[in-house]
Design an enzyme around this catalytic site. Structure first.
Site, PDB file in Angstrom:
ATOM      1  N   GLU A 146      12.562  11.861   8.592  1.00 46.02           N
ATOM      2  CA  GLU A 146      12.776  10.633   7.503  1.00 46.02           C
ATOM      3  C   GLU A 146      13.684   9.800   8.158  1.00 46.02           C
ATOM      4  OE1 GLU A 146      11.681  10.088   4.786  1.00 46.02           O
ATOM      5  OE2 GLU A 146      10.826  12.079   4.198  1.00 46.02           O
ATOM      6  N   ASP A 184      10.461   5.368  -2.028  1.00 46.25           N
ATOM      7  CA  ASP A 184      10.441   4.517  -0.774  1.00 46.25           C
ATOM      8  C   ASP A 184       9.326   3.393  -1.295  1.00 46.25           C
ATOM      9  OD1 ASP A 184       7.805   5.376  -1.065  1.00 46.25           O
ATOM     10  OD2 ASP A 184       7.836   5.748   1.178  1.00 46.25           O
ATOM     11  N   CYS A 199      -9.138   1.743  -5.342  1.00 55.75           N
ATOM     12  CA  CYS A 199      -9.055   2.295  -6.791  1.00 55.75           C
ATOM     13  C   CYS A 199     -10.079   3.388  -7.202  1.00 55.75           C
ATOM     14  CB  CYS A 199      -9.072   1.160  -7.641  1.00 55.75           C
ATOM     15  SG  CYS A 199      -7.551  -0.041  -7.420  1.00 55.75           S
ATOM     16  N   TYR A 243      17.698   6.468  -0.384  1.00 51.15           N
ATOM     17  CA  TYR A 243      16.329   7.050  -0.221  1.00 51.15           C
ATOM     18  C   TYR A 243      16.242   8.303   0.758  1.00 51.15           C
ATOM     19  CZ  TYR A 243      11.730   8.048   1.893  1.00 51.15           C
ATOM     20  OH  TYR A 243      10.756   8.768   2.189  1.00 51.15           O
ATOM     21  N   CYS A 264      -3.238   3.684  -2.672  1.00 49.31           N
ATOM     22  CA  CYS A 264      -2.806   2.684  -3.403  1.00 49.31           C
ATOM     23  C   CYS A 264      -2.006   1.706  -2.538  1.00 49.31           C
ATOM     24  CB  CYS A 264      -1.929   3.307  -4.636  1.00 49.31           C
ATOM     25  SG  CYS A 264      -1.379   1.775  -5.855  1.00 49.31           S
ATOM     26  N   CYS A 324      -8.772   6.699  -6.542  1.00 45.53           N
ATOM     27  CA  CYS A 324      -7.739   6.970  -7.117  1.00 45.53           C
ATOM     28  C   CYS A 324      -7.585   7.966  -8.338  1.00 45.53           C
ATOM     29  CB  CYS A 324      -6.962   5.889  -7.787  1.00 45.53           C
ATOM     30  SG  CYS A 324      -5.090   6.207  -8.208  1.00 45.53           S
TER      31      CYS A 324
END
Ligand code: ADE
Length: 295
Positions: free
Chosen positions: A36, A137, A199, A119, A192, A202
């Site tokens: 991270e 995020d 799309c 975060y 996305c 998605c």
């Protein structure tokens, strides 16, 4: 508050998630934390090998804490924003001394560690410990802005409303909520995306407020900042000299890699102020803690 059925996104994640090392079953909280921190400002493709080398060298916080901070900066290599290496070393030291060598699971304790903001604390608590937190995020924020608010992009700064919305969408079961968080993140990274959303691929296109609104465009984005000739580039060059030399270096060694002495002096001062470089009594410079007998 809105509701979104988590199943299509969870199902999509099960089929399409990248096989990233820090997501492997049995990945330790330390491995998740290191990933991270590295991913904060560096793309996944560059993090994968850096993370593997880091974990091979320092499989636990105690292993890193046993070495000088300068070794963390050296190992950080060309990942950029090297203060992250220094903070990670400080965190390893605190985890070793105050948490028995175990990365804490509690968000409050995580937030108290150097270099860990909201975060990263939520990400570690969720992905390493399977807890239920909103993990916001930039990818998650964009997916939720489009899906629920019908906006092309999230606002520049994280708002309380976004956090509330993300919390309201979390499945009840903590382990499922953690999986949902990483699934939404992955959807934002792979489908996305900011510049070319797909799309047609998605899993929640039918429910997407932004798609229903005809995909209104985002405001024109600022062009990314130039790097050539900046103080950042100069700092990177100076640190590269220190990493690669393996011994203290003189001002002349720095002069050989940067043409402007004024900018070089400013960059070097900044590195010293940030604790990334130690000035030695003989006028040379070293990565912190790497010269025997120095602090
Ligand atoms: N998986 C878990 N955290 C991640 C991150 N920050 N970026 C990409 N993949 C991740």
């Amino acid at each position: 508050m809105s509701t979104v059925d988590p199943e299509p996104v969870l199902g999509w994640y099960a089929r399409h998630a990248r096989d990233l090392p820090w997501r492997a079953p049995g990945s330790t909280p330390w491995s998740v934390l290191v990933s991270e921190i590295m991913l904060q400002q560096t793309p996944v493709a560059r993090v994968i090998p850096a993370h593997a080398h880091w974990m091979a060298r320092w499989p636990t916080p105690a292993a890193l804490a046993a070495e000088p901070a300068g070794e963390a900066i050296r190992q950080w290599g060309r990942l950029g924003y090297p203060r992250r290496a220094l903070r990670l070393h400080e965190t390893a030291t605190i985890v070793t001394e105050r948490h028995g060598g175990i990365v804490p699971a509690d968000v409050g304790a995580l937030l108290a560690l150097p270099g860990i903001g909201s975060y990263t604390a939520a990400a570690v608590a969720s992905f390493a410990y399977g807890q239920r937190h909103a993990v916001l995020d930039t990818n998650v924020r964009r997916v939720l802005a489009r899906l629920v608010a019908g906006q092309p992009a999230p606002p520049p700064a994280l708002s309380v409303a976004e956090t509330r919305l993300a919390e309201s969408l979390l499945p009840d079961e903590p382990a499922v909520a953690a999986r949902w968080s990483v699934a939404v993140m992955e959807l934002g990274a792979l489908v996305c995306t900011a510049a070319s959303p797909q799309c047609g691929r998605c899993p929640v296109a039918r429910d997407c407020a932004w798609l229903a609104a005809g995909q209104p465009p985002a405001a024109v984005r600022r062009r990314s900042q130039r790097y050539d000739g900046t103080d950042r580039q100069c700092r990177g060059r100076l640190l590269a000299v220190l990493r690669e030399c393996g011994t203290p270096v003189s001002r002349a060694d720095f002069d050989a890699v940067w043409p402007g002495p004024g900018q070089l002096a400013r960059a070097l001062d900044g590195l010293v102020t940030d604790g990334l470089v130690d000035p030695l009594p003989d006028g040379r410079y070293a990565l912190p803690g790497t010269v025997p007998g120095e602090k």
